[in-house]
Design a protein around this motif. Structure first.
Motif, PDB file in Angstrom:
ATOM      1  N   GLY A  14      -2.052  -1.704  -0.381  1.00 40.45           N
ATOM      2  CA  GLY A  14      -2.071  -1.551   1.067  1.00 40.45           C
ATOM      3  C   GLY A  14      -0.813  -0.894   1.601  1.00 40.45           C
ATOM      4  N   ILE A  15       0.336  -1.266   1.039  1.00 41.94           N
ATOM      5  CA  ILE A  15       1.593  -0.664   1.471  1.00 41.94           C
ATOM      6  C   ILE A  15       1.663   0.797   1.043  1.00 41.94           C
ATOM      7  CG2 ILE A  15       4.098  -0.690   1.141  1.00 41.94           C
ATOM      8  CD1 ILE A  15       3.944  -3.720   0.977  1.00 41.94           C
ATOM      9  N   ILE A  16       1.288   1.074  -0.214  1.00 44.23           N
ATOM     10  CA  ILE A  16       1.385   2.433  -0.743  1.00 44.23           C
ATOM     11  C   ILE A  16       0.501   3.398   0.036  1.00 44.23           C
ATOM     12  CG2 ILE A  16       0.834   3.880  -2.738  1.00 44.23           C
ATOM     13  CD1 ILE A  16       1.725   1.540  -4.514  1.00 44.23           C
ATOM     14  N   ASP A  51      -8.681   1.208   7.274  1.00 45.33           N
ATOM     15  CA  ASP A  51      -8.279   1.071   5.872  1.00 45.33           C
ATOM     16  C   ASP A  51      -9.060  -0.042   5.171  1.00 45.33           C
ATOM     17  OD1 ASP A  51      -6.483   3.105   6.166  1.00 45.33           O
ATOM     18  OD2 ASP A  51      -4.724   1.815   6.371  1.00 45.33           O
ATOM     19  N   THR A  52      -9.283  -1.143   5.877  1.00 47.57           N
ATOM     20  CA  THR A  52     -10.035  -2.252   5.286  1.00 47.57           C
ATOM     21  C   THR A  52     -11.470  -1.841   4.988  1.00 47.57           C
ATOM     22  OG1 THR A  52      -8.665  -3.878   6.458  1.00 47.57           O
ATOM     23  CG2 THR A  52     -10.803  -4.631   5.641  1.00 47.57           C
ATOM     24  N   GLY A 149     -13.128 -11.842  -6.399  1.00 46.53           N
ATOM     25  CA  GLY A 149     -11.906 -11.149  -6.810  1.00 46.53           C
ATOM     26  C   GLY A 149     -11.739  -9.833  -6.073  1.00 46.53           C
ATOM     27  N   SER A 150     -12.861  -9.102  -5.883  1.00 46.89           N
ATOM     28  CA  SER A 150     -12.809  -7.845  -5.142  1.00 46.89           C
ATOM     29  C   SER A 150     -12.437  -8.093  -3.686  1.00 46.89           C
ATOM     30  CB  SER A 150     -14.173  -7.136  -5.222  1.00 46.89           C
ATOM     31  OG  SER A 150     -14.477  -6.780  -6.552  1.00 46.89           O
ATOM     32  N   LEU A 151     -13.002  -9.141  -3.092  1.00 48.17           N
ATOM     33  CA  LEU A 151     -12.676  -9.461  -1.709  1.00 48.17           C
ATOM     34  C   LEU A 151     -11.204  -9.852  -1.561  1.00 48.17           C
ATOM     35  CD1 LEU A 151     -15.831 -11.496  -0.587  1.00 48.17           C
ATOM     36  CD2 LEU A 151     -15.134  -9.221   0.200  1.00 48.17           C
ATOM     37  N   MET A 152     -10.679 -10.567  -2.564  1.00 40.33           N
ATOM     38  CA  MET A 152      -9.265 -10.940  -2.526  1.00 40.33           C
ATOM     39  C   MET A 152      -8.384  -9.697  -2.607  1.00 40.33           C
ATOM     40  SD  MET A 152      -8.814 -14.134  -2.018  1.00 40.33           S
ATOM     41  CE  MET A 152      -7.102 -14.320  -2.515  1.00 40.33           C
ATOM     42  N   MET A 153      -8.786  -8.709  -3.398  1.00 42.82           N
ATOM     43  CA  MET A 153      -8.005  -7.486  -3.488  1.00 42.82           C
ATOM     44  C   MET A 153      -8.048  -6.736  -2.155  1.00 42.82           C
ATOM     45  SD  MET A 153      -7.973  -4.545  -6.452  1.00 42.82           S
ATOM     46  CE  MET A 153      -7.157  -5.675  -7.613  1.00 42.82           C
ATOM     47  N   THR A 158      -5.435  -5.382   3.189  1.00 42.94           N
ATOM     48  CA  THR A 158      -5.286  -5.605   4.625  1.00 42.94           C
ATOM     49  C   THR A 158      -3.930  -6.231   4.944  1.00 42.94           C
ATOM     50  OG1 THR A 158      -7.683  -5.923   4.863  1.00 42.94           O
ATOM     51  CG2 THR A 158      -6.286  -6.745   6.647  1.00 42.94           C
ATOM     52  N   ALA A 159      -3.536  -7.244   4.157  1.00 45.27           N
ATOM     53  CA  ALA A 159      -2.244  -7.901   4.382  1.00 45.27           C
ATOM     54  C   ALA A 159      -1.090  -6.935   4.160  1.00 45.27           C
ATOM     55  CB  ALA A 159      -2.114  -9.110   3.459  1.00 45.27           C
ATOM     56  N   GLY A 160      -1.191  -6.097   3.119  1.00 47.98           N
ATOM     57  CA  GLY A 160      -0.137  -5.124   2.854  1.00 47.98           C
ATOM     58  C   GLY A 160      -0.009  -4.106   3.970  1.00 47.98           C
ATOM     59  N   ALA A 161      -1.162  -3.621   4.463  1.00 44.81           N
ATOM     60  CA  ALA A 161      -1.143  -2.644   5.556  1.00 44.81           C
ATOM     61  C   ALA A 161      -0.557  -3.264   6.823  1.00 44.81           C
ATOM     62  CB  ALA A 161      -2.553  -2.127   5.820  1.00 44.81           C
ATOM     63  N   CYS A 162      -0.964  -4.502   7.139  1.00 42.17           N
ATOM     64  CA  CYS A 162      -0.426  -5.184   8.320  1.00 42.17           C
ATOM     65  C   CYS A 162       1.081  -5.378   8.180  1.00 42.17           C
ATOM     66  CB  CYS A 162      -1.110  -6.534   8.509  1.00 42.17           C
ATOM     67  SG  CYS A 162      -2.824  -6.460   9.091  1.00 42.17           S
ATOM     68  N   SER A 163       1.519  -5.761   6.989  1.00 43.34           N
ATOM     69  CA  SER A 163       2.950  -5.970   6.764  1.00 43.34           C
ATOM     70  C   SER A 163       3.729  -4.685   6.979  1.00 43.34           C
ATOM     71  CB  SER A 163       3.190  -6.503   5.350  1.00 43.34           C
ATOM     72  OG  SER A 163       2.570  -7.756   5.168  1.00 43.34           O
ATOM     73  N   TRP A 164       3.141  -3.566   6.558  1.00 40.47           N
ATOM     74  CA  TRP A 164       3.823  -2.285   6.754  1.00 40.47           C
ATOM     75  C   TRP A 164       4.010  -1.989   8.239  1.00 40.47           C
ATOM     76  CZ3 TRP A 164       6.875   1.199   4.827  1.00 40.47           C
ATOM     77  CH2 TRP A 164       7.009   2.422   5.503  1.00 40.47           C
ATOM     78  N   TRP A 165       2.943  -2.203   9.026  1.00 40.71           N
ATOM     79  CA  TRP A 165       3.053  -1.876  10.449  1.00 40.71           C
ATOM     80  C   TRP A 165       4.040  -2.797  11.155  1.00 40.71           C
ATOM     81  CZ3 TRP A 165       1.824   2.714  11.174  1.00 40.71           C
ATOM     82  CH2 TRP A 165       0.718   3.298  10.551  1.00 40.71           C
ATOM     83  N   VAL A 166       4.084  -4.060  10.761  1.00 40.13           N
ATOM     84  CA  VAL A 166       5.074  -4.975  11.335  1.00 40.13           C
ATOM     85  C   VAL A 166       6.481  -4.511  10.957  1.00 40.13           C
ATOM     86  CG1 VAL A 166       6.006  -7.325  11.232  1.00 40.13           C
ATOM     87  CG2 VAL A 166       3.529  -6.963  11.446  1.00 40.13           C
ATOM     88  N   PHE A 167       6.654  -4.153   9.696  1.00 40.34           N
ATOM     89  CA  PHE A 167       7.965  -3.696   9.218  1.00 40.34           C
ATOM     90  C   PHE A 167       8.410  -2.422   9.922  1.00 40.34           C
ATOM     91  CE2 PHE A 167      10.034  -0.655   6.323  1.00 40.34           C
ATOM     92  CZ  PHE A 167      11.264  -1.274   6.165  1.00 40.34           C
TER      93      PHE A 167
END
Length: 212
Positions: A14-16, A51-52, A149-153, A158-167
């Protein structure tokens, strides 16, 4: 692999896939500079929805395809690695500009988030990037029948993308007087290098498997 490990892998994906400086990043940075942290995050969240959706389509699409090509994982990794390197070079060589592409009008949080969503959902490179990354994960990708497992990925993405926008919104708000085109270039160089390294590691893995 555990569900937590799938989520962690998704988090970094998500971040990449979010970090390269494109139209949505420019829009988020502009609004964070002008209107503060919350406005920048809201712009980013519009792109997170897109993205999600793309990540979900890509991972379940790749899983479905692998049912029919279980003997072709090496080919998938070769193509995926090449795409990652190509995307990385494209991002490295792009030169985004902070000024321009915005008429200066304020449309409100939801209006800007909606605009960011459509900017992201109409970018074909996004789905191609997710397909390339998920297709090249090999044993790090959930099996085709491992739906949770796919849903967790995807949740990790989603969490990585959200973290990027917050950062990025927090960083821009704090250093708003120092953000310029050179800063955007450095951000793209870092993101492009990460994608190229990821692609190169795939080929190193394939080479190791051949000589093992």
């Amino acid at each position: 692999m555990t569900f937590l490990e799938y989520a962690v892998i998704g988090f970094f994906i998500g971040i990449i896939t979010t970090a390269p400086v494109g139209p949505v990043n420019i829009m988020a940075i502009q609004h964070a500079v002008r209107s503060g942290f919350r406005h920048g995050v809201f712009v980013g969240l519009g792109a997170v929805v897109a993205d999600t959706l793309y990540a979900t389509a890509a991972i379940f699409g790749v899983s479905a395809v692998t049912r029919f090509i279980e003997g072709q994982f090496d080919l998938i990794e070769i193509v995926g690695g090449a795409l990652l390197i190509i995307f990385g070079l494209k991002i490295w060589n792009s030169h985004p500009h902070l000024n321009g592409g915005d008429d200066g009008k304020e449309h409100g949080f939801w209006g800007d988030a909606t605009a960011a969503f459509f900017m992201a959902i109409t970018n074909p490179g996004t789905i191609l990037a997710f397909i390339a990354i998920f297709g090249s994960l090999g044993d790090w990708r959930p099996d085709h029948d491992n739906y949770f497992g796919s849903l967790m990925m995807v949740a990790g993405v989603t969490a990585g993308a959200c973290s990027w926008w917050v950062f990025i919104s927090a960083t821009v708000t704090h250093f708003r007087s120092r953000i310029d085109d050179a800063w955007l270039d450095r951000a793209n160089h870092i993101a492009g290098a990460i994608l190229m390294i990821f692609g190169g590691l795939i080929y190193l893995k394939l080479a190791y498997d051949l000589i093992r």
